[in-house]
Motif scaffolding. Structure first.
Motif, PDB file in Angstrom:
ATOM      1  N   TRP A 128       4.829   8.769 -10.425  1.00 53.75           N
ATOM      2  CA  TRP A 128       5.739   7.807  -9.803  1.00 53.75           C
ATOM      3  C   TRP A 128       5.210   6.384  -9.858  1.00 53.75           C
ATOM      4  CZ3 TRP A 128       3.845   5.074  -5.706  1.00 53.75           C
ATOM      5  CH2 TRP A 128       2.766   5.626  -4.994  1.00 53.75           C
ATOM      6  N   GLU A 129       6.170   5.480  -9.838  1.00 50.23           N
ATOM      7  CA  GLU A 129       5.897   4.072  -9.623  1.00 50.23           C
ATOM      8  C   GLU A 129       6.939   3.595  -8.629  1.00 50.23           C
ATOM      9  OE1 GLU A 129       6.236   1.895 -13.281  1.00 50.23           O
ATOM     10  OE2 GLU A 129       8.342   2.347 -13.501  1.00 50.23           O
ATOM     11  N   ALA A 130       6.532   2.728  -7.727  1.00 49.37           N
ATOM     12  CA  ALA A 130       7.432   2.293  -6.655  1.00 49.37           C
ATOM     13  C   ALA A 130       7.329   0.788  -6.473  1.00 49.37           C
ATOM     14  CB  ALA A 130       7.080   3.007  -5.355  1.00 49.37           C
ATOM     15  N   PHE A 131       8.444   0.206  -6.020  1.00 54.48           N
ATOM     16  CA  PHE A 131       8.531  -1.229  -5.786  1.00 54.48           C
ATOM     17  C   PHE A 131       9.376  -1.497  -4.553  1.00 54.48           C
ATOM     18  CE2 PHE A 131       8.096  -0.536 -10.301  1.00 54.48           C
ATOM     19  CZ  PHE A 131       7.113  -1.436 -10.672  1.00 54.48           C
ATOM     20  N   PRO A 134       5.060  -4.348  -6.042  1.00 53.57           N
ATOM     21  CA  PRO A 134       4.702  -2.999  -6.459  1.00 53.57           C
ATOM     22  C   PRO A 134       3.860  -2.283  -5.401  1.00 53.57           C
ATOM     23  CG  PRO A 134       3.509  -4.630  -7.754  1.00 53.57           C
ATOM     24  CD  PRO A 134       4.412  -5.385  -6.848  1.00 53.57           C
ATOM     25  N   VAL A 135       3.959  -0.963  -5.388  1.00 46.97           N
ATOM     26  CA  VAL A 135       3.169  -0.124  -4.468  1.00 46.97           C
ATOM     27  C   VAL A 135       1.971   0.381  -5.236  1.00 46.97           C
ATOM     28  CG1 VAL A 135       3.167   1.967  -3.055  1.00 46.97           C
ATOM     29  CG2 VAL A 135       5.239   0.545  -3.182  1.00 46.97           C
ATOM     30  N   GLN A 180       2.180   1.888   3.418  1.00 43.89           N
ATOM     31  CA  GLN A 180       3.387   1.114   3.738  1.00 43.89           C
ATOM     32  C   GLN A 180       4.629   1.806   3.177  1.00 43.89           C
ATOM     33  OE1 GLN A 180       1.624  -2.581   2.086  1.00 43.89           O
ATOM     34  NE2 GLN A 180       2.576  -3.601   3.837  1.00 43.89           N
ATOM     35  N   MET A 181       4.508   2.358   1.983  1.00 46.88           N
ATOM     36  CA  MET A 181       5.633   3.054   1.378  1.00 46.88           C
ATOM     37  C   MET A 181       6.027   4.269   2.215  1.00 46.88           C
ATOM     38  SD  MET A 181       6.050   4.745  -2.432  1.00 46.88           S
ATOM     39  CE  MET A 181       5.203   6.313  -2.179  1.00 46.88           C
ATOM     40  N   TYR A 182       5.034   5.084   2.589  1.00 45.85           N
ATOM     41  CA  TYR A 182       5.361   6.298   3.351  1.00 45.85           C
ATOM     42  C   TYR A 182       5.811   5.973   4.777  1.00 45.85           C
ATOM     43  CZ  TYR A 182       3.996   9.070  -0.602  1.00 45.85           C
ATOM     44  OH  TYR A 182       3.948   9.622  -1.862  1.00 45.85           O
ATOM     45  N   ASP A 183       5.303   4.914   5.360  1.00 46.31           N
ATOM     46  CA  ASP A 183       5.810   4.470   6.666  1.00 46.31           C
ATOM     47  C   ASP A 183       7.279   4.068   6.555  1.00 46.31           C
ATOM     48  OD1 ASP A 183       3.356   4.935   7.859  1.00 46.31           O
ATOM     49  OD2 ASP A 183       2.777   2.807   7.908  1.00 46.31           O
ATOM     50  N   PHE A 184       7.614   3.321   5.492  1.00 43.86           N
ATOM     51  CA  PHE A 184       9.001   2.909   5.271  1.00 43.86           C
ATOM     52  C   PHE A 184       9.893   4.137   5.075  1.00 43.86           C
ATOM     53  CE2 PHE A 184      12.584   1.560   2.669  1.00 43.86           C
ATOM     54  CZ  PHE A 184      12.982   0.386   3.288  1.00 43.86           C
ATOM     55  N   LEU A 185       9.439   5.099   4.275  1.00 48.48           N
ATOM     56  CA  LEU A 185      10.230   6.309   4.026  1.00 48.48           C
ATOM     57  C   LEU A 185      10.413   7.142   5.290  1.00 48.48           C
ATOM     58  CD1 LEU A 185       8.781   7.368   0.576  1.00 48.48           C
ATOM     59  CD2 LEU A 185      11.105   6.559   1.039  1.00 48.48           C
ATOM     60  N   SER A 186       9.398   7.185   6.142  1.00 47.93           N
ATOM     61  CA  SER A 186       9.515   7.935   7.403  1.00 47.93           C
ATOM     62  C   SER A 186      10.585   7.336   8.309  1.00 47.93           C
ATOM     63  CB  SER A 186       8.180   7.964   8.136  1.00 47.93           C
ATOM     64  OG  SER A 186       7.247   8.707   7.385  1.00 47.93           O
ATOM     65  N   SER A 207       0.836  -1.201   0.000  1.00 47.34           N
ATOM     66  CA  SER A 207       0.000   0.000   0.000  1.00 47.34           C
ATOM     67  C   SER A 207       0.875   1.257   0.000  1.00 47.34           C
ATOM     68  CB  SER A 207      -0.903   0.018   1.233  1.00 47.34           C
ATOM     69  OG  SER A 207      -0.134   0.278   2.400  1.00 47.34           O
ATOM     70  N   LYS A 208       0.258   2.344  -0.409  1.00 50.30           N
ATOM     71  CA  LYS A 208       0.946   3.636  -0.371  1.00 50.30           C
ATOM     72  C   LYS A 208       1.335   3.974   1.064  1.00 50.30           C
ATOM     73  CE  LYS A 208      -1.292   7.247  -2.032  1.00 50.30           C
ATOM     74  NZ  LYS A 208      -1.802   8.340  -2.868  1.00 50.30           N
TER      75      LYS A 208
END
Length: 136
Positions: free
Chosen positions: A120-123, A133-134, A6-12, A3-4
């Motif tokens: 953007w595309e993220a993985f 994929p995100v 999860q991506m932003y949690d990882f980046l934080s 999920s998006k």
């Protein structure tokens, strides 16, 4: 699919990554710091007197890679750098980062730039080779 959120949690938790750009001499990579999510996009900042700024203005396509502390998980985000005035975003950045506040002093510093990664595309990848994929 990740999920998006999860991506932003990882980046934080892992805000330091490496940004790749294209230059006439070939690919260029340098350390970069994720700031926060802005309008659904990852937001970054830089100084407009840097080579990376000129490269992104000439060709805004780029990719940023982030890793977990043990290197077991990698997040890669590819997109297009969209620069904008961003006084509100610059204020928020300076409130949360003493190093950048010492560098830029105020949001209206003429060298201080912000950009979102649009289109953007993220993985996520892990040691097993699994590519996740995100969702957008």
């Amino acid at each position: 699919m990740a999920s998006k959120r999860q991506m932003y949690d990882f980046l934080s938790k892992n805000p330091f990554g490496f940004l790749a750009t294209v230059s006439p001499e070939g690919p260029r990579v340098r350390p970069f710091m994720f700031q926060f999510e802005d309008q659904g996009c990852p937001l970054f900042c830089l100084s407009n007197d840097k080579e990376v700024f000129r490269q992104l203005k000439e060709d805004p396509r780029c990719e940023v890679a982030f890793c977990s502390p043990d290197w077991s998980v990698t997040l890669r985000i590819r997109g297009v750098a969209e620069f904008f005035p961003g006084l509100e975003q610059k204020s928020r950045i300076l409130e949360g980062n003493e190093t950048l506040k010492d560098m830029y002093k105020t949001p209206d510093n003429p060298l201080f730039e912000v950009f979102r990664l649009t289109q953007w595309e993220a993985f996520f990848w892990d040691f097993s080779g699994k590519k996740d994929p995100v969702e957008k």
